[in-house]
Each structure stands twice: as structure tokens, then as C-alpha cells.
Scaffold this motif. Sequence first.
Motif, short mmCIF file in Angstrom:
data_model
loop_
_atom_site.label_atom_id
_atom_site.label_comp_id
_atom_site.label_asym_id
_atom_site.label_seq_id
_atom_site.Cartn_x
_atom_site.Cartn_y
_atom_site.Cartn_z
N ASP A 173 32.97 -27.48 100.23
CA ASP A 173 32.52 -26.26 99.56
C ASP A 173 31.08 -26.46 99.08
O ASP A 173 30.64 -27.61 98.93
CB ASP A 173 33.43 -25.96 98.35
N PRO A 174 30.33 -25.36 98.81
CA PRO A 174 28.94 -25.53 98.36
C PRO A 174 28.85 -26.37 97.07
O PRO A 174 29.74 -26.29 96.22
CB PRO A 174 28.47 -24.09 98.10
N ALA A 175 27.77 -27.14 96.96
CA ALA A 175 27.62 -28.06 95.82
C ALA A 175 27.23 -27.31 94.55
O ALA A 175 26.52 -26.30 94.59
CB ALA A 175 26.56 -29.10 96.15
N ARG A 176 27.72 -27.81 93.40
CA ARG A 176 27.28 -27.36 92.07
C ARG A 176 26.49 -28.49 91.43
O ARG A 176 26.71 -29.66 91.75
CB ARG A 176 28.50 -27.07 91.20
N ASP A 177 25.61 -28.13 90.50
CA ASP A 177 24.74 -29.13 89.86
C ASP A 177 24.96 -29.16 88.36
O ASP A 177 25.23 -28.13 87.75
CB ASP A 177 23.26 -28.76 90.07
N ALA A 178 24.79 -30.33 87.77
CA ALA A 178 24.75 -30.44 86.30
C ALA A 178 23.85 -31.62 85.92
O ALA A 178 23.80 -32.62 86.65
CB ALA A 178 26.16 -30.66 85.75
N ARG A 186 21.33 -36.61 87.06
CA ARG A 186 21.53 -35.38 87.84
C ARG A 186 22.75 -35.57 88.73
O ARG A 186 22.84 -36.57 89.45
CB ARG A 186 20.31 -35.09 88.71
N ARG A 215 19.15 -33.87 98.35
CA ARG A 215 20.11 -32.75 98.34
C ARG A 215 21.23 -33.04 99.34
O ARG A 215 20.98 -33.54 100.44
CB ARG A 215 19.45 -31.44 98.80
N GLN A 272 25.35 -33.75 91.59
CA GLN A 272 25.75 -32.68 92.52
C GLN A 272 27.20 -32.94 92.87
O GLN A 272 27.57 -34.09 93.15
CB GLN A 272 25.02 -32.78 93.85
N ARG A 273 27.98 -31.89 92.89
CA ARG A 273 29.41 -32.07 93.17
C ARG A 273 29.90 -31.00 94.13
O ARG A 273 29.61 -29.81 93.93
CB ARG A 273 30.16 -31.96 91.84
N CYS A 274 30.59 -31.41 95.17
CA CYS A 274 31.24 -30.44 96.04
C CYS A 274 32.67 -30.94 96.28
O CYS A 274 33.03 -32.04 95.86
CB CYS A 274 30.48 -30.24 97.35
N TRP A 314 32.44 -35.47 84.77
CA TRP A 314 32.16 -34.17 85.41
C TRP A 314 32.22 -34.32 86.94
O TRP A 314 32.75 -33.44 87.64
CB TRP A 314 30.79 -33.65 84.97
#
Length: 264
Positions: free
Chosen positions: A190-195, A255, A182, A257-259, A41
Motif C-alpha cells: 500500500d502507499p507509504a505514510r510518513d512520520a 524520519r 523514498r 516511512q511505513r507501508c 510507530w
Amino acid sequence: MGNQGTGYDPELYARRRSSFGAAAAEYAAHRPDYPAEAVAWALAPATGRQAAGLHVLDLAAGTGKLTLGLLALGHRVTAVEPDPAMLDELRRQAPQATALAGSAERIPLPDASVDAVVVGQAIHWFDQSRALPEIARVLRPGGPLATLSNADDDRVEWIAGLGEVSPSQVSYLGWATRPGTRLAPDPAFDPARDADFPHTLRRTADSLIATIATHSHMLVLEPAERDEAKERIRAYLRSRPEVSEDGFDLPLVTRVQRCVRAGG
Ligand SMILES: C[S@@+](CC[C@H](N)C(=O)[O-])C[C@H]1O[C@@H](n2cnc3c(N)ncnc32)[C@H](O)[C@@H]1O
């Protein structure tokens, strides 16, 4: 546990950040790996173009936990790590990777030379105001920057109790005054998404204590204080029915975080 709750202590922070090399072999032996789905991911914006064979930078690579996961997915890895003992252990664990001394604030790679950058369990050790421009420099436009961290799943009651007897979370340093875990907003990304990716790690009481002993909050203690902390954890584990002598599944959550590097 002298500084607990008293706010950010720069001297203790610096000691913790450079504490890992003293236990490099134990770190490699006991810390959890990252689930393949979490790594996949993290890389997805780049694997949309190319499923394997990406050039991935594992930044703050430690002993190569994430490097090994990237290699298993068929990627080419450059691992950058400032601690010489961690880097030596990484070379033993992952000889297929290119291992380089360096830091997030000074990455020894040319401009736009990697397809993706991943950071395992280490974003809280970076000076993001200097690291993010460095990462943006080496990462090709459209490539992902992802942070991954394995945390004890403290939605589970006995795990929350374990956290109370062995305060291991970043809040221990009062990091409200620092960027913490964070990713800071940055115009290059670009703004980060989380999964979140729940998983488990097979442990015994001994191997769980050995795992906790590789955390920086334990590594910086005086030996007597560390032994005391281990005994407190052992007493807690003995009191819990979930902790069988034959072994048990420790609930974890990875956890992510991806940008994405802007301009792709
Ligand atoms: C908790 S370990 C994580 C290692 C590995 N990424 C993993 O997932 O197991 C944190 C690592 O960050 C490294 N580190 C600390 N400060 C750093 C910095 N400013 N730049 C790059 N690495 C750093 C430490 O030397 C240590 O190896």
C-alpha cells in the motif's frame, strides 16, 4: 570531495555502500539509537494484532542499532546484513538476535516468514527493483515495511551550517538519478505514510566528530583528506556558542516511512 555536485557516480556509490565495516566498532559506539516511539510507530500495523513477540526482520542491520530497539520492545529479531565486520559487531551487541549474512536483494528467509520488516538508515543502498519483491516474498500479508533514518535536524540554524562544512546528505551523490531514500511505489505494498520523531543526542565536539567520521562520505576519503574534513568541522564547532565544552544536545529527527504488504 571530488564528486560533489557532479551527479551519480556508480563506482563511488559502490565504495560508500561497502565502507561501513572498516569502522564497525566506532559505528556501534557513536551512531544514534532510534527512539522507541518511532520503532513502535513503524510496527503499528502488526502490533494491532500482537503487542510483543512479533518476528521482525531488521534488514541491513549493521551493528544492530535498530535490532536492540526491537528487542527492547519484546520482539524476536532476525538481523540480515551483508558486511562481515558489521555482522560480527552485531553479534557482540545483540547476541539475542538471529544474525544472518545476506542482502536486501537476496534475503536468506523462507516465504511469508516475518511479521514486519524494518530498514534503518539503509534504503538508499538497496536496488529497490530487486529488494521490494524480495521483501514482499518474506513478509506476511498485512505486515509493515518501514524505513527509519536519523538525520541532523537542519531546521536548526547551526545544524544547517554543520551540514555545509560536512556534506553528509545523500544529495552529495546527485542521487536524483537513483531511487534514493523514498520507497518506490510497488503493487505489493500500500502507499507509504510518513512520520517524524524529533529527539536529541548528547554529544561533545569530539564525539560529534567521531559520529560524523562513521558516515560513508568520510569513510571513503583518503586519510589526509579525512583529517582535513575533521579539522574543518572542529573549527566550525569551535565557532558556535551552542557547542559547549561540557556537552550539548544535538537535535535529530528520525524520519519513518511505513507501508503495508498488500493482501492482508
Ligand atoms: C548506515 S548503515 C545502517 C545500519 C543499521 N541499520 C543502523 O540503523 O544503524 C547501512 C548498512 O547497510 C548495509 N547494506 C548496504 N547495502 C546493502 C544491501 N544491498 N542490502 C542489505 N544491506 C546493505 C551496509 O553494510 C551497512 O551495514
